[in-house]
Design a protein around this motif. Sequence first.
Motif, PDB file in Angstrom:
ATOM      1  N   GLY A 269       0.815  -1.222   0.000  1.00 46.67           N
ATOM      2  CA  GLY A 269       0.000   0.000   0.000  1.00 46.67           C
ATOM      3  C   GLY A 269       0.846   1.268   0.000  1.00 46.67           C
ATOM      4  O   GLY A 269       0.352   2.349  -0.324  1.00 46.67           O
ATOM      5  N   LEU A 270       2.101   1.136   0.377  1.00 45.24           N
ATOM      6  CA  LEU A 270       2.976   2.310   0.393  1.00 45.24           C
ATOM      7  C   LEU A 270       3.752   2.478  -0.918  1.00 45.24           C
ATOM      8  O   LEU A 270       4.508   3.431  -1.062  1.00 45.24           O
ATOM      9  CB  LEU A 270       3.963   2.219   1.575  1.00 45.24           C
ATOM     10  CG  LEU A 270       3.322   2.494   2.947  1.00 45.24           C
ATOM     11  CD1 LEU A 270       4.203   1.975   4.074  1.00 45.24           C
ATOM     12  CD2 LEU A 270       3.035   3.980   3.135  1.00 45.24           C
ATOM     13  N   CYS A 271       3.577   1.533  -1.836  1.00 46.57           N
ATOM     14  CA  CYS A 271       4.280   1.628  -3.122  1.00 46.57           C
ATOM     15  C   CYS A 271       3.288   2.139  -4.168  1.00 46.57           C
ATOM     16  O   CYS A 271       2.183   1.605  -4.281  1.00 46.57           O
ATOM     17  CB  CYS A 271       4.806   0.268  -3.551  1.00 46.57           C
ATOM     18  SG  CYS A 271       5.976  -0.428  -2.372  1.00 46.57           S
ATOM     19  N   THR A 272       3.679   3.136  -4.925  1.00 44.55           N
ATOM     20  CA  THR A 272       2.748   3.705  -5.899  1.00 44.55           C
ATOM     21  C   THR A 272       3.105   3.340  -7.341  1.00 44.55           C
ATOM     22  O   THR A 272       2.409   3.744  -8.261  1.00 44.55           O
ATOM     23  CB  THR A 272       2.707   5.243  -5.789  1.00 44.55           C
ATOM     24  OG1 THR A 272       4.013   5.743  -6.093  1.00 44.55           O
ATOM     25  CG2 THR A 272       2.272   5.703  -4.414  1.00 44.55           C
ATOM     26  N   THR A 273       4.189   2.625  -7.537  1.00 41.55           N
ATOM     27  CA  THR A 273       4.611   2.307  -8.908  1.00 41.55           C
ATOM     28  C   THR A 273       5.484   1.050  -8.925  1.00 41.55           C
ATOM     29  O   THR A 273       6.006   0.641  -7.886  1.00 41.55           O
ATOM     30  CB  THR A 273       5.433   3.475  -9.500  1.00 41.55           C
ATOM     31  OG1 THR A 273       5.771   3.168 -10.849  1.00 41.55           O
ATOM     32  CG2 THR A 273       6.727   3.718  -8.733  1.00 41.55           C
ATOM     33  N   ALA A 274       5.641   0.493 -10.109  1.00 39.98           N
ATOM     34  CA  ALA A 274       6.609  -0.593 -10.277  1.00 39.98           C
ATOM     35  C   ALA A 274       7.755  -0.105 -11.158  1.00 39.98           C
ATOM     36  O   ALA A 274       8.653  -0.859 -11.521  1.00 39.98           O
ATOM     37  CB  ALA A 274       5.922  -1.793 -10.916  1.00 39.98           C
ATOM     38  N   ALA A 275       7.699   1.179 -11.522  1.00 42.89           N
ATOM     39  CA  ALA A 275       8.714   1.730 -12.436  1.00 42.89           C
ATOM     40  C   ALA A 275      10.080   1.811 -11.759  1.00 42.89           C
ATOM     41  O   ALA A 275      10.179   1.858 -10.536  1.00 42.89           O
ATOM     42  CB  ALA A 275       8.284   3.125 -12.894  1.00 42.89           C
ATOM     43  N   ALA A 276      11.123   1.860 -12.567  1.00 40.84           N
ATOM     44  CA  ALA A 276      12.488   1.980 -12.043  1.00 40.84           C
ATOM     45  C   ALA A 276      12.672   3.352 -11.389  1.00 40.84           C
ATOM     46  O   ALA A 276      12.058   4.339 -11.803  1.00 40.84           O
ATOM     47  CB  ALA A 276      13.471   1.813 -13.183  1.00 40.84           C
ATOM     48  N   SER A 277      13.518   3.383 -10.390  1.00 43.39           N
ATOM     49  CA  SER A 277      13.686   4.622  -9.626  1.00 43.39           C
ATOM     50  C   SER A 277      14.868   5.427 -10.129  1.00 43.39           C
ATOM     51  O   SER A 277      15.856   4.867 -10.598  1.00 43.39           O
ATOM     52  CB  SER A 277      13.936   4.278  -8.169  1.00 43.39           C
ATOM     53  OG  SER A 277      12.962   3.382  -7.737  1.00 43.39           O
ATOM     54  N   ASP A 278      14.759   6.752  -9.998  1.00 43.13           N
ATOM     55  CA  ASP A 278      15.920   7.580 -10.338  1.00 43.13           C
ATOM     56  C   ASP A 278      16.601   8.162  -9.113  1.00 43.13           C
ATOM     57  O   ASP A 278      17.660   8.768  -9.216  1.00 43.13           O
ATOM     58  CB  ASP A 278      15.557   8.685 -11.344  1.00 43.13           C
ATOM     59  CG  ASP A 278      14.165   9.226 -11.158  1.00 43.13           C
ATOM     60  OD1 ASP A 278      13.724   9.293 -10.003  1.00 43.13           O
ATOM     61  OD2 ASP A 278      13.533   9.568 -12.174  1.00 43.13           O
ATOM     62  N   LEU A 279      15.980   7.961  -7.940  1.00 45.29           N
ATOM     63  CA  LEU A 279      16.628   8.399  -6.697  1.00 45.29           C
ATOM     64  C   LEU A 279      16.394   7.339  -5.631  1.00 45.29           C
ATOM     65  O   LEU A 279      15.262   6.891  -5.433  1.00 45.29           O
ATOM     66  CB  LEU A 279      16.035   9.742  -6.235  1.00 45.29           C
ATOM     67  CG  LEU A 279      16.518  10.279  -4.889  1.00 45.29           C
ATOM     68  CD1 LEU A 279      18.026  10.523  -4.882  1.00 45.29           C
ATOM     69  CD2 LEU A 279      15.791  11.577  -4.526  1.00 45.29           C
ATOM     70  N   VAL A 280      17.469   6.934  -4.970  1.00 41.89           N
ATOM     71  CA  VAL A 280      17.358   6.018  -3.837  1.00 41.89           C
ATOM     72  C   VAL A 280      17.721   6.810  -2.592  1.00 41.89           C
ATOM     73  O   VAL A 280      18.768   7.465  -2.542  1.00 41.89           O
ATOM     74  CB  VAL A 280      18.295   4.794  -4.014  1.00 41.89           C
ATOM     75  CG1 VAL A 280      18.209   3.889  -2.792  1.00 41.89           C
ATOM     76  CG2 VAL A 280      17.904   4.039  -5.274  1.00 41.89           C
ATOM     77  N   PHE A 281      16.827   6.779  -1.617  1.00 47.02           N
ATOM     78  CA  PHE A 281      17.000   7.612  -0.418  1.00 47.02           C
ATOM     79  C   PHE A 281      16.987   6.742   0.835  1.00 47.02           C
ATOM     80  O   PHE A 281      16.021   6.026   1.099  1.00 47.02           O
ATOM     81  CB  PHE A 281      15.874   8.653  -0.357  1.00 47.02           C
ATOM     82  CG  PHE A 281      15.773   9.361   0.961  1.00 47.02           C
ATOM     83  CD1 PHE A 281      16.878   9.998   1.517  1.00 47.02           C
ATOM     84  CD2 PHE A 281      14.579   9.403   1.662  1.00 47.02           C
ATOM     85  CE1 PHE A 281      16.791  10.649   2.737  1.00 47.02           C
ATOM     86  CE2 PHE A 281      14.477  10.057   2.877  1.00 47.02           C
ATOM     87  CZ  PHE A 281      15.584  10.676   3.415  1.00 47.02           C
ATOM     88  N   ILE A 282      18.066   6.856   1.595  1.00 47.99           N
ATOM     89  CA  ILE A 282      18.190   6.166   2.882  1.00 47.99           C
ATOM     90  C   ILE A 282      18.409   7.256   3.936  1.00 47.99           C
ATOM     91  O   ILE A 282      19.216   8.174   3.719  1.00 47.99           O
ATOM     92  CB  ILE A 282      19.413   5.210   2.890  1.00 47.99           C
ATOM     93  CG1 ILE A 282      19.417   4.267   1.663  1.00 47.99           C
ATOM     94  CG2 ILE A 282      19.502   4.431   4.200  1.00 47.99           C
ATOM     95  CD1 ILE A 282      18.242   3.337   1.550  1.00 47.99           C
ATOM     96  N   GLY A 283      17.718   7.150   5.059  1.00 49.79           N
ATOM     97  CA  GLY A 283      17.998   8.144   6.102  1.00 49.79           C
ATOM     98  C   GLY A 283      16.806   8.978   6.500  1.00 49.79           C
ATOM     99  O   GLY A 283      16.914  10.175   6.725  1.00 49.79           O
ATOM    100  N   CYS A 284      15.646   8.338   6.595  1.00 50.10           N
ATOM    101  CA  CYS A 284      14.465   8.979   7.182  1.00 50.10           C
ATOM    102  C   CYS A 284      13.937   8.053   8.252  1.00 50.10           C
ATOM    103  O   CYS A 284      13.500   6.956   7.927  1.00 50.10           O
ATOM    104  CB  CYS A 284      13.382   9.236   6.153  1.00 50.10           C
ATOM    105  SG  CYS A 284      11.825   9.796   6.898  1.00 50.10           S
ATOM    106  N   PRO A 285      13.949   8.476   9.527  1.00 49.55           N
ATOM    107  CA  PRO A 285      14.679   9.611  10.081  1.00 49.55           C
ATOM    108  C   PRO A 285      16.184   9.485   9.826  1.00 49.55           C
ATOM    109  O   PRO A 285      16.674   8.400   9.507  1.00 49.55           O
ATOM    110  CB  PRO A 285      14.368   9.517  11.579  1.00 49.55           C
ATOM    111  CG  PRO A 285      13.074   8.772  11.664  1.00 49.55           C
ATOM    112  CD  PRO A 285      13.098   7.798  10.536  1.00 49.55           C
ATOM    113  N   HIS A 286      16.897  10.592   9.972  1.00 49.69           N
ATOM    114  CA  HIS A 286      18.337  10.623   9.705  1.00 49.69           C
ATOM    115  C   HIS A 286      19.047   9.397  10.285  1.00 49.69           C
ATOM    116  O   HIS A 286      18.735   8.955  11.399  1.00 49.69           O
ATOM    117  CB  HIS A 286      18.938  11.900  10.310  1.00 49.69           C
ATOM    118  CG  HIS A 286      18.809  13.096   9.406  1.00 49.69           C
ATOM    119  ND1 HIS A 286      19.246  14.349   9.763  1.00 49.69           N
ATOM    120  CD2 HIS A 286      18.311  13.206   8.145  1.00 49.69           C
ATOM    121  CE1 HIS A 286      19.029  15.193   8.760  1.00 49.69           C
ATOM    122  NE2 HIS A 286      18.446  14.533   7.779  1.00 49.69           N
ATOM    123  N   CYS A 287      20.010   8.895   9.530  1.00 56.93           N
ATOM    124  CA  CYS A 287      20.699   7.645   9.887  1.00 56.93           C
ATOM    125  C   CYS A 287      21.453   7.717  11.213  1.00 56.93           C
ATOM    126  O   CYS A 287      22.070   8.729  11.543  1.00 56.93           O
ATOM    127  CB  CYS A 287      21.740   7.310   8.822  1.00 56.93           C
ATOM    128  SG  CYS A 287      21.068   6.690   7.295  1.00 56.93           S
TER     129      CYS A 287
END
Length: 389
Positions: A269-287
Amino acid sequence: MHLTREEEKMLEGERGWANQVSMKILVRLGELYGATRLIPVQSAHLSGVSYKHMGDASIDFLTALAEEGGKAQTLSTLNPSSFDPIYLTKRYHGERLEKQSLIIDLYTRMGINPTLTCTPYYLRKPKRGQHLGWAESSAVIYANSVLGAWTNREGSPSALAAALIGKTPDHGVHQAANRQPNVLVKVETSLKNEAEYGALGIHLGKMLKDKVPAFKGLQNPSDDDMKQLGAGMASSGMTALFYHKARREKEKMETISIENKDIKEAVSGLCTTAAASDLVFIGCPHCSLKEVKSVAGLLEGKKVRKGVELWVCASRHVRERAKNYVNIIERAGGHVLCDTCVLVTWIKDLGMQTLLTNSAKTAFYVPALNEVDVVLRPLGQCLETVCRK
Ligand code: F3S
């Protein structure tokens, strides 16, 4: 509300406009929630920093407070801003940079420490039982539930007022009676990774509203797992406190059961697409330091693919302590950014269409706040996707 003579003087304007406005905010809030007094706070943590979310109106208010002599009366820290000092500052136009710098300068003039992180507890850990005046829902729930400090979920104005007065109204989870669990969450499946912890948090937050859950069945969650769980609950609901282990089951306590299918549905339910990503984000909340270390371990000897960016966000404090890991991540082509995150900056303006993240909180907010698609996956899968050998 009972006010001391000094508090009354502030409210009447005898200690300047900045103190008067701050006292008005605190007293109004206290009256609204039935508080009978103000209590001192050991620290304040302020949201309302990113220019993206704050806009111009906030600058006028902060300018007035700073010019009228507003000064922090307790240790005070700031949430992330719209830029890191190196990478993103080069990618946006001048006005945004100027306005963001001005907001940070105004807070700094008021004696507020420009930490620019949502994890102030890595910089200075509050002690158990200390009263705090914190905004940033993920930090509030972590402080209450993992660290044992006591803080309500303040909004930007009330956290700023708490910083300038050094006090907060005595209500909500500042009172022991309101810290009792009132719903039991039985987790009848094992959670495999941080993305699932976060997704469970999002799922529960919608049901719990502002209740205090106690968990049964969580299998030795790490502090970082609980960070994701709490950030999730605090995003989709109003939860400010949870107990990761129920001490005892009270009779007739409301019970919620969580099965494997609930977790699967929450993740998808938290995924809105199956398309390839152009940004990968790690660090929410900050690492945390441990999380930066894990990223570095998984990236050792690998390279980020062309056409994809990897952002790992952490506080300056953690980045500084993680220098060796930061070097590994940067050698692989990733960016370790401090002072910011994807939600408080303009990733769409950078041409990003689809985000891949291990944070359920980010996945929950990003489609609305950044107008990009999102995919939620655990760290290992995020990094596999972004790398080539
Ligand atoms: Fe922090 Fe940004 Fe997430 S402020 S909690 S990294 S949305």
